[in-house]
Design an enzyme around this catalytic site. Structure first.
Site, PDB file in Angstrom:
ATOM      1  CE  LYS A 215      -4.254   1.633   0.925  1.00  0.00           C
ATOM      2  NZ  LYS A 215      -5.091   1.690   0.348  1.00  0.00           N
TER       3      LYS A 215
ATOM      4  CB  SER B 272      -4.452   8.345   4.278  1.00  0.00           C
ATOM      5  OG  SER B 272      -5.242   8.603   2.712  1.00  0.00           O
TER       6      SER B 272
ATOM      7  N   GLY C  49      -4.139   1.035  -4.621  1.00  0.00           N
ATOM      8  CA  GLY C  49      -4.423   2.570  -4.888  1.00  0.00           C
ATOM      9  C   GLY C  49      -4.887   3.144  -3.779  1.00  0.00           C
TER      10      GLY C  49
ATOM     11  N   GLY D  22      -8.714   5.118  -2.586  1.00  0.00           N
ATOM     12  CA  GLY D  22      -9.345   6.024  -3.103  1.00  0.00           C
ATOM     13  C   GLY D  22      -9.483   5.348  -4.816  1.00  0.00           C
TER      14      GLY D  22
END
Length: 465
Positions: A287, A291, A356, A358
């Site tokens: 990853k 966030s 990814g 989002g």
């Protein structure tokens, strides 16, 4: 007297084309254009080993030598005299080998395999591309050009007006060559029209002979001199110009085994799908940008737990706020260094699942969106989409965005209740494979992931090495 095969006649025709260089106007333009595509596709990478198929008299070879003088360049052709002309042009700067591109007998890997205006002479060009692709190094580029339908349309029209059958070859349409795809490779086809003027009708006929391209297609007899003159007069009346329609393709092999997992929405189930893929393929996980750590543990420890303590690479950036990586980094006064976003090279024998943040249009850095990173990494994309209402627009738009960037799509995973209508529409309209349908699960555990993983294809069914 033994009748020569078409391949032998083509070889003989090229071998006797002594004035090829003086007449090869379109071929020279195509070589220059293909070389520009090669430079763009390679970016800053310097190829160490180059294989050229159908080098002819060395129009493209000369560009390769000038740009990469330190590279090992192997120029091949199936016409001995053409190969000799390349050698007379470039000398010992290049290695030379007599070879039919349809049956390559050289050993890879090569960082670049290229050929200018050669595919149209080969049987089963899609198969030829697949065989050549196996000789590429990871991250290597396969670049070719070919003649397309629409070439010599003016001459064909002149023949039709005289009630004659043109002997010019039947070239493939753009839609056909676009299906000459390489699984998991990024890249695609583009088109250029080259208009070439001639002094008169017979000048065009002489041009075909001089460039070795005068062998008529199978089943068509050459025109008699009188009939040829009548067609030439019709051609002159139309302006004495010929259009060459040229297709160019650059395909880039993924730099390593793996996929990039993205979604049509935030919270669509990318992490669950990533865990399933890692479990199914016994792969590794990365990853790159995380966030939202103020609200959750993060995706890396989650996947490690769900997929069975698999190799997981450290994120390049991890931030507290539940925002895009770019916004979350700015909120902490941090900066994401794009240099830290290169794909991990360790665990190269395992498929790497890159998740990814989002969707595709989420800002990753001040200058890069997630789709930019997908293009940069060169891995085929697994797109996770919801199965229910609203998915068609989001999914088809995401697929269109990926293909506009010529990013390979491994397939779509549908998340939620089974919906046969949406599945069929996405597969048909998106021209994409549905890899799996993942139902809603009230509780996600390692045991559940182990069962869900069985819904997904094996790695060899995703990407043939």
């Amino acid at each position: 007297m033994t009748k020569l095969s078409r391949a032998a006649r083509i070889c003989q025709s090229f071998d006797t084309a002594e004035k090829y260089d003086q007449a090869a106007t379109a071929q020279r333009i195509a070589a220059r254009t293909l070389f520009r595509h090669i430079q763009t596709s390679l970016a800053e990478k310097k190829p160490l080993r180059i294989l050229e198929i159908g080098c002819g008299t060395g129009l493209l070879t000369e560009y390769l030598c000038t740009k990469w003088p330190d590279a090992e360049i192997l120029a091949t052709d199936f016409a001995p005299n053409m190969l000799a002309r390349t050698k007379s042009r470039l000398g010992e700067r290049v290695f030379y080998h007599l070879m039919d591109a349809a049956a390559p007998d050289v050993s890879g890997p090569f960082d670049l395999i290229c050929g200018n205006l050669v595919l149209q002479w080969l049987p089963e060009p899609a198969k030829v591309l697949q065989n050549l692709a196996r000789l590429l190094a990871p991250g290597g580029v396969l670049a070719v050009s070919t003649v397309l339908d629409g070439t010599f349309a003016e001459w064909q029209q002149a023949c039709q007006q005289e009630g004659e059958q043109a002997g010019t070859p039947v070239y493939p349409k753009l839609a056909e060559v676009q299906n000459w795809r390489l699984p998991a490779f990024s890249g695609g086809w583009g088109v250029q029209d080259i208009v070439q003027a001639f002094a008169d009708g017979l000048d065009f006929v002489r041009h075909l002979k001089v460039t070795g391209a005068s062998v008529p297609r199978e089943g068509v007899m050459p025109l008699s001199p009188a009939r040829l003159r009548r067609v030439a007069m019709q051609f002159q009346k139309a302006g004495c110009a010929i259009t060459w329609r040229i297709g160019y393709a650059c395909f880039r092999k993924p730099p390593r085994k793996g996929v990039f997992v993205t979604g049509t929405d935030t919270g669509i189930g990318k992490t669950l799908v990533s865990a399933c893929l890692v479990r199914r393929w016994q792969g590794a996980y990365w990853k790159p940008l995380q966030s939202g750590l103020a609200d959750e543990e993060g995706d890396t420890p989650t996947v490690r737990h769900l997929a069975g303590n698999v190799p997981c690479f450290k994120p390049a950036g991890a931030f507290l706020a539940s925002l895009s990586p770019d916004a979350a980094a700015r909120a902490e006064g941090a900066r994401i260094d794009p240099a830290q976003l290169d794909l991990p090279r360790d665990e190269a024998d395992r498929p790497l699942v890159v998740e990814g943040a989002g969707g595709l249009m989420v800002p990753a850095t001040p200058d890069l969106m997630m789709i930019d990173l997908a293009q940069r990494w060169g891995l085929p994309v697994v797109l996770v989409a919801r199965s229910g209402l609203g998915t068609l627009n989001h999914t088809l738009l995401s697929l269109e965005a990926l293909r506009a960037r010529q990013i390979a799509v491994a397939g779509v995973v549908l998340s939620g209740p089974l919906n046969a209508e949406n599945r069929a529409t996405i597969a048909e309209k998106g021209q994409v494979r549905i890899l799996a349908e993942v139902p809603f699960c009230a509780e996600i555990t390692p045991t559940v992931v182990a069962e869900l993983a069985k819904l997904f294809p094996k790695w060899n069914d995703i990407c043939v090495e």
